[in-house]
Design a protein around this motif. Structure first.
Motif, mmCIF file in Angstrom:
data_model
loop_
_atom_site.group_PDB
_atom_site.id
_atom_site.type_symbol
_atom_site.label_atom_id
_atom_site.label_comp_id
_atom_site.label_asym_id
_atom_site.label_seq_id
_atom_site.Cartn_x
_atom_site.Cartn_y
_atom_site.Cartn_z
ATOM 1 N N GLU A 1 0.816 -1.224 0.000
ATOM 2 C CA GLU A 1 0.000 0.000 0.000
ATOM 3 C C GLU A 1 0.848 1.272 0.000
ATOM 4 O OE1 GLU A 1 0.618 -1.628 4.132
ATOM 5 O OE2 GLU A 1 -0.053 -2.396 2.188
ATOM 6 N N ASN A 2 2.129 1.149 0.368
ATOM 7 C CA ASN A 2 3.027 2.307 0.367
ATOM 8 C C ASN A 2 3.868 2.395 -0.902
ATOM 9 O OD1 ASN A 2 2.293 3.090 3.061
ATOM 10 N ND2 ASN A 2 3.567 1.410 3.815
ATOM 11 N N GLY A 3 3.587 1.491 -1.847
ATOM 12 C CA GLY A 3 4.331 1.508 -3.097
ATOM 13 C C GLY A 3 5.673 0.808 -3.027
ATOM 14 N N VAL B 1 12.155 -4.836 -0.674
ATOM 15 C CA VAL B 1 13.406 -4.547 -1.387
ATOM 16 C C VAL B 1 13.321 -3.197 -2.088
ATOM 17 C CG1 VAL B 1 13.917 -6.990 -1.762
ATOM 18 C CG2 VAL B 1 12.594 -5.734 -3.475
ATOM 19 N N LYS B 2 14.494 -2.681 -2.478
ATOM 20 C CA LYS B 2 14.560 -1.444 -3.249
ATOM 21 C C LYS B 2 14.059 -1.710 -4.669
ATOM 22 C CE LYS B 2 18.738 0.022 -0.785
ATOM 23 N NZ LYS B 2 20.204 0.268 -0.911
ATOM 24 N N LYS B 3 13.573 -0.667 -5.313
ATOM 25 C CA LYS B 3 13.169 -0.786 -6.708
ATOM 26 C C LYS B 3 14.425 -0.817 -7.580
ATOM 27 C CE LYS B 3 8.509 1.146 -6.808
ATOM 28 N NZ LYS B 3 8.223 1.122 -5.374
ATOM 29 N N ILE B 4 14.470 -1.768 -8.502
ATOM 30 C CA ILE B 4 15.662 -1.915 -9.347
ATOM 31 C C ILE B 4 15.271 -2.051 -10.815
ATOM 32 C CG2 ILE B 4 17.068 -2.934 -7.511
ATOM 33 C CD1 ILE B 4 15.831 -5.231 -10.209
ATOM 34 N N ASN B 5 16.249 -1.852 -11.671
ATOM 35 C CA ASN B 5 16.123 -2.164 -13.091
ATOM 36 C C ASN B 5 17.059 -3.329 -13.370
ATOM 37 O OD1 ASN B 5 14.355 0.019 -13.788
ATOM 38 N ND2 ASN B 5 16.114 1.403 -13.716
ATOM 39 N N ILE B 6 16.567 -4.324 -14.097
ATOM 40 C CA ILE B 6 17.403 -5.479 -14.386
ATOM 41 C C ILE B 6 18.255 -5.206 -15.632
ATOM 42 C CG2 ILE B 6 15.841 -7.136 -13.313
ATOM 43 C CD1 ILE B 6 14.843 -7.874 -16.107
ATOM 44 N N PHE B 7 19.289 -5.996 -15.803
ATOM 45 C CA PHE B 7 20.130 -5.898 -16.990
ATOM 46 C C PHE B 7 19.477 -6.710 -18.111
ATOM 47 C CE2 PHE B 7 23.123 -5.209 -13.495
ATOM 48 C CZ PHE B 7 23.748 -4.038 -13.912
ATOM 49 N N GLY B 8 19.089 -6.023 -19.181
ATOM 50 C CA GLY B 8 18.408 -6.694 -20.280
ATOM 51 C C GLY B 8 17.117 -7.333 -19.791
ATOM 52 N N GLU B 9 16.948 -8.619 -20.081
ATOM 53 C CA GLU B 9 15.800 -9.377 -19.588
ATOM 54 C C GLU B 9 16.172 -10.175 -18.332
ATOM 55 O OE1 GLU B 9 12.726 -9.103 -20.885
ATOM 56 O OE2 GLU B 9 13.619 -7.605 -22.223
ATOM 57 N N GLY B 10 17.352 -9.879 -17.803
ATOM 58 C CA GLY B 10 17.816 -10.561 -16.599
ATOM 59 C C GLY B 10 19.058 -11.393 -16.857
ATOM 60 N N LEU B 11 19.982 -11.366 -15.910
ATOM 61 C CA LEU B 11 21.215 -12.143 -15.983
ATOM 62 C C LEU B 11 21.332 -13.018 -14.746
ATOM 63 C CD1 LEU B 11 23.788 -9.349 -16.955
ATOM 64 C CD2 LEU B 11 22.629 -10.931 -18.510
ATOM 65 N N GLU B 12 21.983 -14.166 -14.915
ATOM 66 C CA GLU B 12 22.351 -14.988 -13.766
ATOM 67 C C GLU B 12 23.870 -15.128 -13.778
ATOM 68 O OE1 GLU B 12 20.071 -18.577 -14.178
ATOM 69 O OE2 GLU B 12 18.360 -17.717 -13.112
ATOM 70 N N VAL B 13 24.471 -14.932 -12.633
ATOM 71 C CA VAL B 13 25.927 -14.974 -12.516
ATOM 72 C C VAL B 13 26.290 -16.127 -11.578
ATOM 73 C CG1 VAL B 13 28.007 -13.642 -12.042
ATOM 74 C CG2 VAL B 13 25.908 -12.462 -12.759
#
Length: 229
Positions: A16-18, A85-97
């Motif tokens: 509810e707090n975004g 968690v913090k709002k994030i942007n992923i790399f491309g469609e997502g990476l696994e390392v």
């Protein structure tokens, strides 16, 4: 809460707090009812695995935050299986390392002509694209840069963070008599600052752990870690 994304092992909500909230499910990756961190499908449902995964994740993320290693973790409620968690942007469609200490899993399947199964590896880091249909193909630093998924500097930063984070996990498990063979991590950029952050989770579901040469099931790792065995 508003459902934003339904994943294999976690669902993503906005409260509810975004704020972004991850809900840890009891679903685990694998095939034919057998757990496998390298699989791209839900293979089994294990009651209690969501709570156990969040307990372990919270422990390691809090440890990393205290060591000034950047993560997306804010706080968690293990009983509710929720992690803010913090709002994030992923790399491309997502990476696994992946950080590998032993030659097992897909690594030995690819390179068995050159190395024996279980042989030591020097915290070897490799990156895959998150793409279930293509079976998470491996990708090089140059390809990542050419496709504008990340910069050369970001790749180096992610590789360095991967080893640093994996060493923290490895040392913690070693104190419990456990050997970390490999671990899968994910990274993203902080939406506000652009800082590269560790995201997702650190749990038994994304690592291979052994004791005296015997594979330890994901839920048992939690028991060893918190002396519940």
């Amino acid at each position: 809460m508003e459902l934003v994304y339904k994943g294999k092992t976690k669902d993503v909500y906005l409260d509810e707090n975004g704020q972004t909230v991850l809900y840890f499910k009891d679903d685990m990756t694998g095939k034919d009812g057998v757990f496998d961190p390298g699989e791209n499908q839900v293979g089994l449902k294990v009651e209690g695995s969501g709570k156990a995964g969040l307990k372990m994740t919270s422990f390691f993320f809090e440890k990393l935050n205290s060591a000034d290693i950047p993560t997306h973790y804010v706080d968690s409620d293990v009983e509710k299986r929720e992690m803010r968690v913090k709002k994030i942007n992923i790399f491309g469609e997502g990476l696994e390392v992946i950080c590998r200490y032993k030659a097992v899993g897909s690594f030995i399947r690819r390179y068995s002509s050159y190395i024996e199964e279980g042989a030591e590896l020097p915290a070897y880091v490799e990156v895959t694209l998150k793409d279930d249909e293509k079976q998470d193909p491996f990708i090089t630093k140059d390809a990542l840069e050419a496709l504008n998924i990340l910069t050369a500097d970001e790749y180096s930063e992610i590789a360095d963070l991967t080893v640093k984070i994996s060493e923290v996990v490895k040392e913690e498990l070693a104190q419990k008599g456990l050997d970390l063979y490999d671990i899968k991590l994910e990274f993203g950029r902080d939406q506000d600052t652009g800082e590269v952050l560790l995201i997702d989770e650190i749990s038994g579901g994304n690592m291979r752990v052994y004791k005296d040469g015997e594979n330890i099931e994901p839920l048992k790792i939690v028991d060893y870690l918190f002396d519940n065995k």
